[in-house]
Design a protein around this motif. Structure first.
Motif, PDB file in Angstrom:
ATOM      1  N   ILE A 166       0.856  -1.184   0.000  1.00  0.00           N
ATOM      2  CA  ILE A 166       0.000   0.000   0.000  1.00  0.00           C
ATOM      3  C   ILE A 166       0.892   1.234   0.000  1.00  0.00           C
ATOM      4  O   ILE A 166       2.030   1.194   0.482  1.00  0.00           O
ATOM      5  N   ASP A 167       0.380   2.334  -0.531  1.00  0.00           N
ATOM      6  CA  ASP A 167       1.163   3.565  -0.661  1.00  0.00           C
ATOM      7  C   ASP A 167       0.716   4.641   0.322  1.00  0.00           C
ATOM      8  O   ASP A 167       1.439   5.619   0.544  1.00  0.00           O
ATOM      9  N   GLU A 168      -0.474   4.496   0.895  1.00  0.00           N
ATOM     10  CA  GLU A 168      -0.977   5.423   1.911  1.00  0.00           C
ATOM     11  C   GLU A 168      -1.794   4.646   2.924  1.00  0.00           C
ATOM     12  O   GLU A 168      -2.361   3.597   2.605  1.00  0.00           O
ATOM     13  N   LEU A 169      -1.879   5.195   4.135  1.00  0.00           N
ATOM     14  CA  LEU A 169      -2.709   4.604   5.179  1.00  0.00           C
ATOM     15  C   LEU A 169      -3.600   5.692   5.755  1.00  0.00           C
ATOM     16  O   LEU A 169      -3.106   6.744   6.186  1.00  0.00           O
ATOM     17  N   HIS A 170      -4.906   5.445   5.728  1.00  0.00           N
ATOM     18  CA  HIS A 170      -5.897   6.412   6.213  1.00  0.00           C
ATOM     19  C   HIS A 170      -6.685   5.801   7.363  1.00  0.00           C
ATOM     20  O   HIS A 170      -6.719   4.579   7.529  1.00  0.00           O
ATOM     21  N   ILE A 171      -7.349   6.663   8.120  1.00  0.00           N
ATOM     22  CA  ILE A 171      -8.209   6.201   9.211  1.00  0.00           C
ATOM     23  C   ILE A 171      -9.509   6.990   9.195  1.00  0.00           C
ATOM     24  O   ILE A 171      -9.504   8.210   8.958  1.00  0.00           O
ATOM     25  N   VAL A 172     -10.628   6.292   9.398  1.00  0.00           N
ATOM     26  CA  VAL A 172     -11.948   6.910   9.547  1.00  0.00           C
ATOM     27  C   VAL A 172     -12.434   6.615  10.957  1.00  0.00           C
ATOM     28  O   VAL A 172     -12.517   5.449  11.360  1.00  0.00           O
ATOM     29  N   SER A 173     -12.732   7.656  11.703  1.00  0.00           N
ATOM     30  CA  SER A 173     -13.202   7.489  13.075  1.00  0.00           C
ATOM     31  C   SER A 173     -14.162   8.627  13.399  1.00  0.00           C
ATOM     32  O   SER A 173     -14.515   9.425  12.524  1.00  0.00           O
ATOM     33  N   THR A 174     -14.566   8.701  14.658  1.00  0.00           N
ATOM     34  CA  THR A 174     -15.492   9.738  15.097  1.00  0.00           C
ATOM     35  C   THR A 174     -14.819  10.618  16.128  1.00  0.00           C
ATOM     36  O   THR A 174     -14.289  10.117  17.125  1.00  0.00           O
ATOM     37  N   ARG A 175     -14.819  11.929  15.876  1.00  0.00           N
ATOM     38  CA  ARG A 175     -14.226  12.875  16.824  1.00  0.00           C
ATOM     39  C   ARG A 175     -15.302  13.370  17.788  1.00  0.00           C
ATOM     40  O   ARG A 175     -16.387  13.778  17.371  1.00  0.00           O
ATOM     41  N   PHE A 176     -14.990  13.344  19.064  1.00  0.00           N
ATOM     42  CA  PHE A 176     -15.919  13.827  20.089  1.00  0.00           C
ATOM     43  C   PHE A 176     -15.840  15.348  20.165  1.00  0.00           C
ATOM     44  O   PHE A 176     -14.779  15.909  20.435  1.00  0.00           O
ATOM     45  N   GLU A 177     -16.959  16.009  19.897  1.00  0.00           N
ATOM     46  CA  GLU A 177     -17.025  17.468  20.012  1.00  0.00           C
ATOM     47  C   GLU A 177     -17.628  17.862  21.360  1.00  0.00           C
ATOM     48  O   GLU A 177     -17.025  18.598  22.129  1.00  0.00           O
ATOM     49  N   ASN A 178     -18.836  17.400  21.625  1.00  0.00           N
ATOM     50  CA  ASN A 178     -19.489  17.572  22.914  1.00  0.00           C
ATOM     51  C   ASN A 178     -20.548  16.484  23.061  1.00  0.00           C
ATOM     52  O   ASN A 178     -20.660  15.611  22.195  1.00  0.00           O
ATOM     53  N   THR A 179     -21.315  16.527  24.113  1.00  0.00           N
ATOM     54  CA  THR A 179     -22.283  15.458  24.375  1.00  0.00           C
ATOM     55  C   THR A 179     -23.316  15.337  23.265  1.00  0.00           C
ATOM     56  O   THR A 179     -23.792  14.230  22.976  1.00  0.00           O
ATOM     57  N   MET A 180     -23.649  16.436  22.625  1.00  0.00           N
ATOM     58  CA  MET A 180     -24.694  16.432  21.605  1.00  0.00           C
ATOM     59  C   MET A 180     -24.137  16.303  20.189  1.00  0.00           C
ATOM     60  O   MET A 180     -24.908  16.102  19.257  1.00  0.00           O
ATOM     61  N   LYS A 181     -22.829  16.414  20.018  1.00  0.00           N
ATOM     62  CA  LYS A 181     -22.266  16.427  18.664  1.00  0.00           C
ATOM     63  C   LYS A 181     -21.024  15.559  18.586  1.00  0.00           C
ATOM     64  O   LYS A 181     -20.099  15.712  19.372  1.00  0.00           O
ATOM     65  N   GLN A 182     -21.029  14.644  17.625  1.00  0.00           N
ATOM     66  CA  GLN A 182     -19.876  13.791  17.328  1.00  0.00           C
ATOM     67  C   GLN A 182     -19.677  13.823  15.816  1.00  0.00           C
ATOM     68  O   GLN A 182     -20.633  13.571  15.073  1.00  0.00           O
ATOM     69  N   THR A 183     -18.459  14.094  15.386  1.00  0.00           N
ATOM     70  CA  THR A 183     -18.188  14.334  13.968  1.00  0.00           C
ATOM     71  C   THR A 183     -17.349  13.211  13.380  1.00  0.00           C
ATOM     72  O   THR A 183     -16.260  12.928  13.884  1.00  0.00           O
ATOM     73  N   PRO A 184     -17.821  12.558  12.304  1.00  0.00           N
ATOM     74  CA  PRO A 184     -16.981  11.565  11.620  1.00  0.00           C
ATOM     75  C   PRO A 184     -15.857  12.264  10.857  1.00  0.00           C
ATOM     76  O   PRO A 184     -16.093  13.278  10.193  1.00  0.00           O
ATOM     77  N   VAL A 185     -14.633  11.739  10.975  1.00  0.00           N
ATOM     78  CA  VAL A 185     -13.478  12.365  10.335  1.00  0.00           C
ATOM     79  C   VAL A 185     -12.649  11.310   9.622  1.00  0.00           C
ATOM     80  O   VAL A 185     -12.615  10.147  10.014  1.00  0.00           O
ATOM     81  N   GLU A 186     -11.993  11.740   8.544  1.00  0.00           N
ATOM     82  CA  GLU A 186     -11.054  10.889   7.812  1.00  0.00           C
ATOM     83  C   GLU A 186      -9.730  11.619   7.772  1.00  0.00           C
ATOM     84  O   GLU A 186      -9.676  12.817   7.469  1.00  0.00           O
ATOM     85  N   SER A 187      -8.650  10.920   8.103  1.00  0.00           N
ATOM     86  CA  SER A 187      -7.345  11.567   8.131  1.00  0.00           C
ATOM     87  C   SER A 187      -6.279  10.614   7.636  1.00  0.00           C
ATOM     88  O   SER A 187      -6.434   9.393   7.683  1.00  0.00           O
ATOM     89  N   LEU A 188      -5.191  11.202   7.157  1.00  0.00           N
ATOM     90  CA  LEU A 188      -4.051  10.446   6.655  1.00  0.00           C
ATOM     91  C   LEU A 188      -3.102  10.126   7.802  1.00  0.00           C
ATOM     92  O   LEU A 188      -2.810  10.990   8.627  1.00  0.00           O
ATOM     93  N   ILE A 189      -2.635   8.875   7.850  1.00  0.00           N
ATOM     94  CA  ILE A 189      -1.649   8.473   8.857  1.00  0.00           C
ATOM     95  C   ILE A 189      -0.256   8.404   8.250  1.00  0.00           C
ATOM     96  O   ILE A 189       0.705   8.947   8.779  1.00  0.00           O
TER      97      ILE A 189
END
Length: 289
Positions: A166-189
């Motif tokens: 593989i030439d790149e490694l990425h991760i998809v997870s959920t970032r905790f913003e606050n109790t009412m909001k959680q944001t899915p994020v994709e980032s390069l490792i």
């Protein structure tokens, strides 16, 4: 219209459901506090590790670790998908998996191969249904992430990167913003040289003095960098999971209460109509006599 007995049974059923959702809400609220404390405690460490990795990518050591070297053309990528093991958490997993699916389709449209590591039972089930190339997995993480369980499946992707599969490694997870909001994020490792952000202008590039030598220090440091990313992603996801579950169960409990009130009103109307009908029959019978 349903009879009084059927309506009473429905009311009892909804009341039982409300007791369950209320209990789940209280359990999630208890677990949420501990998960948020772990997540916030590890954020500074993760931030510093990320900053050091970015600085290393712009340094000029005598040893260049494979994680620091960008690849010319991206033919295959690795994707780590972090989800929860259990459901009943609102749109938490759905949003993260929708983002992962979008990225996979974008790569496939560019004829880029994708191999997936699934962390969490929900992500594993989704990727299996998608018939994705799942090369490693880990489920049943519990309420507290353990690095020894996480790093093994991730090492499959790291070995593939070092071997050039593989030439790149990425991760998809959920970032905790606050109790009412959680944001899915994709980032390069990986590679670290392609990491976005921190584009500060310096007169001289970053450089370090390595002891005992650059190879030993960089291999240990970059291993900790990978561990920090995976551990923090699991912490963020668990804090988001408990928050989303608490909110979802509170909404379910409130909805159950509304349904019970409506059914109780229907039951009272049905009972009143039945009493009125009986009285009418009695009066009619007495008049006939």
């Amino acid at each position: 219209m349903a009879g009084s007995k059927e309506i009473r049974n429905k009311i009892k059923s909804v009341q039982s459901t409300r007791k369950i959702t209320k209990a789940m809400e209280m359990v999630a609220a208890s677990k949420m506090k501990k998960a948020q404390e772990r997540m916030r405690a590890s954020r500074p460490y993760f931030g510093r590790m990320l900053a050091i990795a970015r600085h290393l990518a712009r340094a000029n050591p005598e040893y260049r670790h494979p994680f620091l070297i960008p690849r010319g053309q991206v033919r295959n990528v690795g994707l780590i998908v972090v989800t929860s093991d259990k459901g009943l958490a609102g749109g938490l997993n759905t949003n993260a998996l929708r983002l992962a699916l979008t990225k996979i389709k974008d790569w496939q449209a560019k004829s880029v191969g994708v191999q997936v590591t699934a962390i969490g039972n929900k992500g594993l089930g989704f990727m299996n249904r998608l018939k994705a190339n799942v090369v490693s997995q880990v489920v049943n993480l519990g309420d507290r992430p353990r690095l020894d369980k996480l790093i093994g499946p991730v090492k499959v992707q790291l070995d593939a990167y070092i071997d050039g599969k593989i030439d790149e490694l990425h991760i998809v997870s959920t970032r905790f913003e606050n109790t009412m909001k959680q944001t899915p994020v994709e980032s390069l490792i990986l590679p670290i040289a392609n990491l976005p952000g921190d584009e500060e202008k310096r007169e001289y590039p970053w450089d370090y003095i390595y002891e005992p030598d650059a190879k030993t220090v960089l291999e240990g440091l970059l291993t900790r960098y990978i561990e920090a990313i995976i551990y923090q992603a699991a912490n963020e996801n668990m804090a988001s999971e408990q928050s989303a579950r608490m909110v979802a169960m509170k909404a379910a409990t409130d909805n159950a209460g509304t349904i019970i009130d409506e059914l109780q009103l229907v039951y009272n109307k049905t009972r009143q109509a039945a009493i009125t009908k009986e009285l009418s029959e009695i009066v009619a019978g007495a008049a006939a006599v």
